[in-house]
Design a protein around this motif. Sequence first.
Motif, mmCIF file in Angstrom:
data_model
loop_
_atom_site.group_PDB
_atom_site.id
_atom_site.type_symbol
_atom_site.label_atom_id
_atom_site.label_comp_id
_atom_site.label_asym_id
_atom_site.label_seq_id
_atom_site.Cartn_x
_atom_site.Cartn_y
_atom_site.Cartn_z
ATOM 1 N N ASP A 145 0.956 -1.166 -0.004
ATOM 2 C CA ASP A 145 -0.089 0.147 0.041
ATOM 3 C C ASP A 145 1.021 1.335 -0.117
ATOM 4 O OD1 ASP A 145 -2.929 1.195 0.731
ATOM 5 O OD2 ASP A 145 -1.494 2.312 2.126
ATOM 6 N N THR A 146 0.561 2.180 -0.986
ATOM 7 C CA THR A 146 1.427 3.422 -1.084
ATOM 8 C C THR A 146 1.501 4.140 0.211
ATOM 9 O OG1 THR A 146 0.956 3.283 -3.537
ATOM 10 C CG2 THR A 146 1.848 5.317 -2.756
ATOM 11 N N GLY A 147 0.343 4.528 0.709
ATOM 12 C CA GLY A 147 0.236 5.179 2.029
ATOM 13 C C GLY A 147 1.303 4.660 3.074
ATOM 14 N N GLU A 148 0.919 3.359 3.308
ATOM 15 C CA GLU A 148 1.750 2.662 4.295
ATOM 16 C C GLU A 148 3.014 2.532 4.337
ATOM 17 O OE1 GLU A 148 -2.257 -0.284 5.595
ATOM 18 O OE2 GLU A 148 -0.492 -0.849 4.436
ATOM 19 N N SER A 149 3.610 2.406 2.802
ATOM 20 C CA SER A 149 4.891 2.269 2.230
ATOM 21 C C SER A 149 5.622 3.525 2.608
ATOM 22 C CB SER A 149 4.971 1.971 0.888
ATOM 23 O OG SER A 149 6.298 1.986 0.557
ATOM 24 N N SER A 150 5.105 4.817 2.309
ATOM 25 C CA SER A 150 5.644 6.135 2.544
ATOM 26 C C SER A 150 6.054 6.066 3.948
ATOM 27 C CB SER A 150 4.505 7.061 2.109
ATOM 28 O OG SER A 150 4.408 6.810 0.765
ATOM 29 N N LYS A 151 5.008 5.798 4.979
ATOM 30 C CA LYS A 151 5.218 6.225 6.381
ATOM 31 C C LYS A 151 6.230 5.361 6.728
ATOM 32 C CE LYS A 151 3.977 7.483 10.365
ATOM 33 N NZ LYS A 151 4.963 8.351 11.001
ATOM 34 N N TYR A 152 6.102 4.252 6.485
ATOM 35 C CA TYR A 152 7.380 2.994 6.827
ATOM 36 C C TYR A 152 8.785 3.534 6.452
ATOM 37 C CZ TYR A 152 9.999 -0.956 7.389
ATOM 38 O OH TYR A 152 10.938 -1.955 7.903
ATOM 39 N N ILE A 153 8.771 3.898 5.089
ATOM 40 C CA ILE A 153 9.893 4.386 4.518
ATOM 41 C C ILE A 153 10.436 5.856 5.539
ATOM 42 C CG2 ILE A 153 11.272 5.445 2.574
ATOM 43 C CD1 ILE A 153 9.723 3.670 0.890
ATOM 44 N N GLU A 154 9.484 6.661 5.433
ATOM 45 C CA GLU A 154 9.958 7.889 6.370
ATOM 46 C C GLU A 154 10.514 7.393 7.969
ATOM 47 O OE1 GLU A 154 7.217 11.179 8.603
ATOM 48 O OE2 GLU A 154 6.426 10.809 6.528
ATOM 49 N N ASP A 155 9.539 6.636 8.515
ATOM 50 C CA ASP A 155 10.230 6.283 9.746
ATOM 51 C C ASP A 155 11.585 5.554 9.825
ATOM 52 O OD1 ASP A 155 7.763 7.420 10.660
ATOM 53 O OD2 ASP A 155 6.958 5.675 11.307
ATOM 54 N N PHE A 156 11.538 4.609 8.832
ATOM 55 C CA PHE A 156 12.772 3.878 8.767
ATOM 56 C C PHE A 156 14.276 4.724 8.156
ATOM 57 C CE2 PHE A 156 16.156 2.138 5.857
ATOM 58 C CZ PHE A 156 16.437 0.853 6.486
ATOM 59 N N SER A 157 13.929 5.746 7.454
ATOM 60 C CA SER A 157 14.933 6.670 7.078
ATOM 61 C C SER A 157 15.544 7.371 8.305
ATOM 62 C CB SER A 157 14.586 7.660 6.106
ATOM 63 O OG SER A 157 14.097 6.951 4.755
ATOM 64 N N LYS A 158 14.685 7.578 9.409
ATOM 65 C CA LYS A 158 14.996 8.486 10.488
ATOM 66 C C LYS A 158 16.053 7.566 11.215
ATOM 67 C CE LYS A 158 10.780 10.830 10.712
ATOM 68 N NZ LYS A 158 9.595 10.875 11.460
ATOM 69 N N LYS A 159 15.768 6.304 11.421
ATOM 70 C CA LYS A 159 16.665 5.416 12.218
ATOM 71 C C LYS A 159 16.603 3.847 11.701
ATOM 72 C CE LYS A 159 16.738 7.476 16.828
ATOM 73 N NZ LYS A 159 16.509 7.226 18.242
ATOM 74 N N PRO A 160 17.444 3.992 10.566
ATOM 75 C CA PRO A 160 17.518 2.480 9.944
ATOM 76 C C PRO A 160 17.852 1.380 10.932
ATOM 77 C CG PRO A 160 18.751 3.945 8.685
ATOM 78 C CD PRO A 160 18.345 4.678 9.742
ATOM 79 N N ASP A 161 18.828 1.668 11.794
ATOM 80 C CA ASP A 161 19.265 0.666 12.703
ATOM 81 C C ASP A 161 18.194 -0.105 13.430
ATOM 82 O OD1 ASP A 161 21.707 0.787 11.529
ATOM 83 O OD2 ASP A 161 22.581 2.178 13.009
ATOM 84 N N ASP A 162 17.233 0.668 13.781
ATOM 85 C CA ASP A 162 15.892 0.399 14.894
ATOM 86 C C ASP A 162 15.075 -0.452 13.895
ATOM 87 O OD1 ASP A 162 17.207 1.971 16.601
ATOM 88 O OD2 ASP A 162 15.484 3.381 16.475
ATOM 89 N N PHE A 163 15.281 -0.663 12.801
ATOM 90 C CA PHE A 163 14.278 -1.731 11.785
ATOM 91 C C PHE A 163 14.890 -3.063 11.523
ATOM 92 C CE2 PHE A 163 12.566 2.301 11.679
ATOM 93 C CZ PHE A 163 11.134 2.394 11.609
ATOM 94 N N ASN A 164 14.245 -3.869 11.427
ATOM 95 C CA ASN A 164 14.587 -5.026 10.793
ATOM 96 C C ASN A 164 13.374 -5.711 9.641
ATOM 97 O OD1 ASN A 164 12.432 -6.686 12.107
ATOM 98 N ND2 ASN A 164 13.570 -6.908 14.013
ATOM 99 N N ASP A 165 13.773 -6.660 9.104
ATOM 100 C CA ASP A 165 12.632 -7.155 7.938
ATOM 101 C C ASP A 165 11.346 -7.370 8.465
ATOM 102 O OD1 ASP A 165 14.697 -7.311 6.102
ATOM 103 O OD2 ASP A 165 14.891 -9.496 6.407
#
Length: 77
Positions: A33-53
């Motif tokens: 989903d484009t909206g969900e994807s955008s939100k995820y990428i936005e949050d991921f980009s702030k702190k990539p080390d806090d995310f996993n698959d």
Amino acid sequence: MKYSEALAHKKEALKKADESVLKSYHIIIVPADTGESSKYIEDFSKKPDDFNDSSCKKYCSNDEYEVVSFNKEEESH
């Protein structure tokens, strides 16, 4: 694609990518989903080390995913 398919697709993409691609790009699983994807990428980009698959599952409402790559931001210290 389902999460398990996306995970296999990501592993294959990582295997085929050369080192310059791995250094310059994030290759991640995101909600389809484009909206969900955008939100995820936005949050991921702030702190990539806090995310996993599996982090993307919290952002996804329909169990549909895709694998994307995008340019890593210049690290600012």
